[in-house]
Scaffold this motif. Structure first.
Motif, PDB file in Angstrom:
ATOM      1  N   GLY A 187       0.782  -1.228   0.000  1.00 57.74           N
ATOM      2  CA  GLY A 187       0.000   0.000   0.000  1.00 57.74           C
ATOM      3  C   GLY A 187       0.811   1.274   0.000  1.00 57.74           C
ATOM      4  N   ASP A 188       2.074   1.196  -0.468  1.00 59.95           N
ATOM      5  CA  ASP A 188       2.918   2.398  -0.475  1.00 59.95           C
ATOM      6  C   ASP A 188       2.846   3.168  -1.787  1.00 59.95           C
ATOM      7  N   GLY A 189       2.005   2.712  -2.718  1.00 59.86           N
ATOM      8  CA  GLY A 189       1.855   3.400  -4.002  1.00 59.86           C
ATOM      9  C   GLY A 189       2.819   2.936  -5.067  1.00 59.86           C
ATOM     10  N   ILE A 190       3.803   2.094  -4.718  1.00 56.58           N
ATOM     11  CA  ILE A 190       4.744   1.543  -5.690  1.00 56.58           C
ATOM     12  C   ILE A 190       4.265   0.147  -6.072  1.00 56.58           C
ATOM     13  N   PRO A 191       3.880  -0.074  -7.340  1.00 60.35           N
ATOM     14  CA  PRO A 191       3.338  -1.374  -7.734  1.00 60.35           C
ATOM     15  C   PRO A 191       4.426  -2.431  -7.873  1.00 60.35           C
ATOM     16  N   SER A 192       4.014  -3.666  -7.848  1.00 54.32           N
ATOM     17  CA  SER A 192       4.896  -4.794  -8.137  1.00 54.32           C
ATOM     18  C   SER A 192       4.385  -5.513  -9.372  1.00 54.32           C
ATOM     19  N   VAL A 193       5.309  -5.917 -10.239  1.00 53.14           N
ATOM     20  CA  VAL A 193       4.978  -6.797 -11.352  1.00 53.14           C
ATOM     21  C   VAL A 193       5.082  -8.223 -10.835  1.00 53.14           C
ATOM     22  N   VAL A 194       3.980  -8.966 -10.930  1.00 52.81           N
ATOM     23  CA  VAL A 194       3.932 -10.338 -10.433  1.00 52.81           C
ATOM     24  C   VAL A 194       3.952 -11.284 -11.623  1.00 52.81           C
ATOM     25  N   ALA A 195       4.994 -12.116 -11.691  1.00 53.71           N
ATOM     26  CA  ALA A 195       5.147 -13.065 -12.803  1.00 53.71           C
ATOM     27  C   ALA A 195       4.819 -14.464 -12.318  1.00 53.71           C
ATOM     28  N   LYS A 196       3.839 -15.093 -12.954  1.00 53.75           N
ATOM     29  CA  LYS A 196       3.442 -16.458 -12.602  1.00 53.75           C
ATOM     30  C   LYS A 196       3.998 -17.420 -13.650  1.00 53.75           C
TER      31      LYS A 196
END
Length: 236
Positions: A208-217
Motif C-alpha cells: 500500500g505504499d503506491g509503488i506497484p509490483s509486477v507479479v510473474a506467474k
C-alpha cells in the motif's frame, strides 16, 4: 519621402523576422544539445551501473564508478517477493539505485537495469532470474543493495564511487508453483521481460505504499531456489 519611410519600415520588419527566426533556431539548438547530453548520460550510466554492480559474478570487495554530467543518483526502498500456492513465502528488501536527468531514468533493481523516459522504458540488463519455460527448476537471484540512503546530485559533471562487498546465500524453497514479484515503477519493461520467459503477469501493490509490483506467474510445477546476492553497497 513616403517611399523612403516605407523602405525603412520594410527593413525593420525584415530584421525583426530574422531575429525571431534566429531566436527560435537558438532555442531549438539548445533543446537538441540538452537532449543529446541527457541521452549520453543515460547511456554512460547504464554501462557504468552494469560494471559497478555485478553481484552474480563477484565475491568480496569490488569498486566501480558511475559518471554523469547532470542529474541525480539516489537509492529507494524496493522489495522482491516469492509466492507459492499459499501466498508470500519470501520477501527480500533489494532496494534500487536510480539515475534521473529530466524525463530520462536508469534504474537498477533486483539485478536488472531498466532504461527509458517517463513514457517508455526497456530492459537494458536482465536480472538473475532463470527458469525453464514449462517446468523443472526456478532460480531467483535477488541482488540486494543493502545500502544506507544516499543522494548524489550534479549540474557540472561528477563521478559517484561505488563500493560493494558481496556475499551469497542460497535457500531451497522446494517443489511447487511459483510467482515472483518485483516492486518497480517501470512496470511495462518488467512485464515484457517476464512474458518473454513464458510467465503471465499482473500488477499488485502489496504494502500500500503506491509503488506497484509486477507479479510473474510461471507455468507448471518446478523446484525453486532463492539466491541472495548481498552487496552492502556504499556510494560516495
Amino acid at each position: 519621402m513616403r517611399r523612403a519611410q516605407s523602405n525603412v519600415v520594410s527593413v525593420a520588419l525584415l530584421l525583426g523576422t530574422v531575429m525571431l527566426s534566429l531566436a527560435g533556431l537558438t532555442a531549438s539548438v539548445g533543446l537538441v544539445v540538452d537532449s543529446n547530453t541527457a541521452t549520453a548520460d543515460a547511456t554512460r550510466v547504464s554501462t557504468d551501473m552494469e560494471r559497478a554492480l555485478s553481484p552474480v559474478e563477484s565475491t568480496g570487495v569490488h569498486r566501480g564508478r558511475i559518471s554523469f554530467s547532470e542529474g541525480t543518483l539516489e537509492t529507494a526502498e524496493r522489495e522482491l517477493r516469492i509466492l507459492d500456492e499459499s501466498g508470500v513465502v519470501r520477501t527480500v528488501r533489494v532496494d534500487s539505485l536510480c539515475f534521473k536527468s529530466g524525463s530520462r531514468r536508469v534504474t537498477y533493481v533486483a539485478g536488472g537495469i531498466v532504461r527509458g523516459t517517463n513514457g517508455s522504458a526497456r530492459m537494458y540488463s536482465q536480472p538473475p532470474i532463470t527458469t525453464s519455460r514449462d517446468g523443472g527448476v526456478l532460480v531467483v537471484g535477488a541482488a540486494k543493495l543493502n545500502a544506507s540512503e544516499r543522494v548524489v546530485t550534479s549540474k557540472t559533471g561528477t563521478s559517484a564511487h561505488v563500493w560493494t562487498n558481496v556475499t551469497h546465500a542460497r535457500t531451497t524453497l522446494g517443489n511447487g508453483t511459483y510467482r515472483v514479484a518485483i516492486e518497480t515503477e517501470a512496470t511495462g519493461a518488467w512485464r515484457r521481460h517476464f512474458e518473454r520467459q513464458n510467465a503471465t503477469t499482473t500488477i499488485r501493490d502489496f504494502d500500500g505504499d503506491g509503488i506497484p509490483s509486477v507479479v510473474a506467474k510461471y507455468p507448471g510445477r518446478r523446484f525453486a531456489y532463492l539466491v541472495v546476492h548481498d552487496m552492502r553497497m556504499e556510494v560516495r
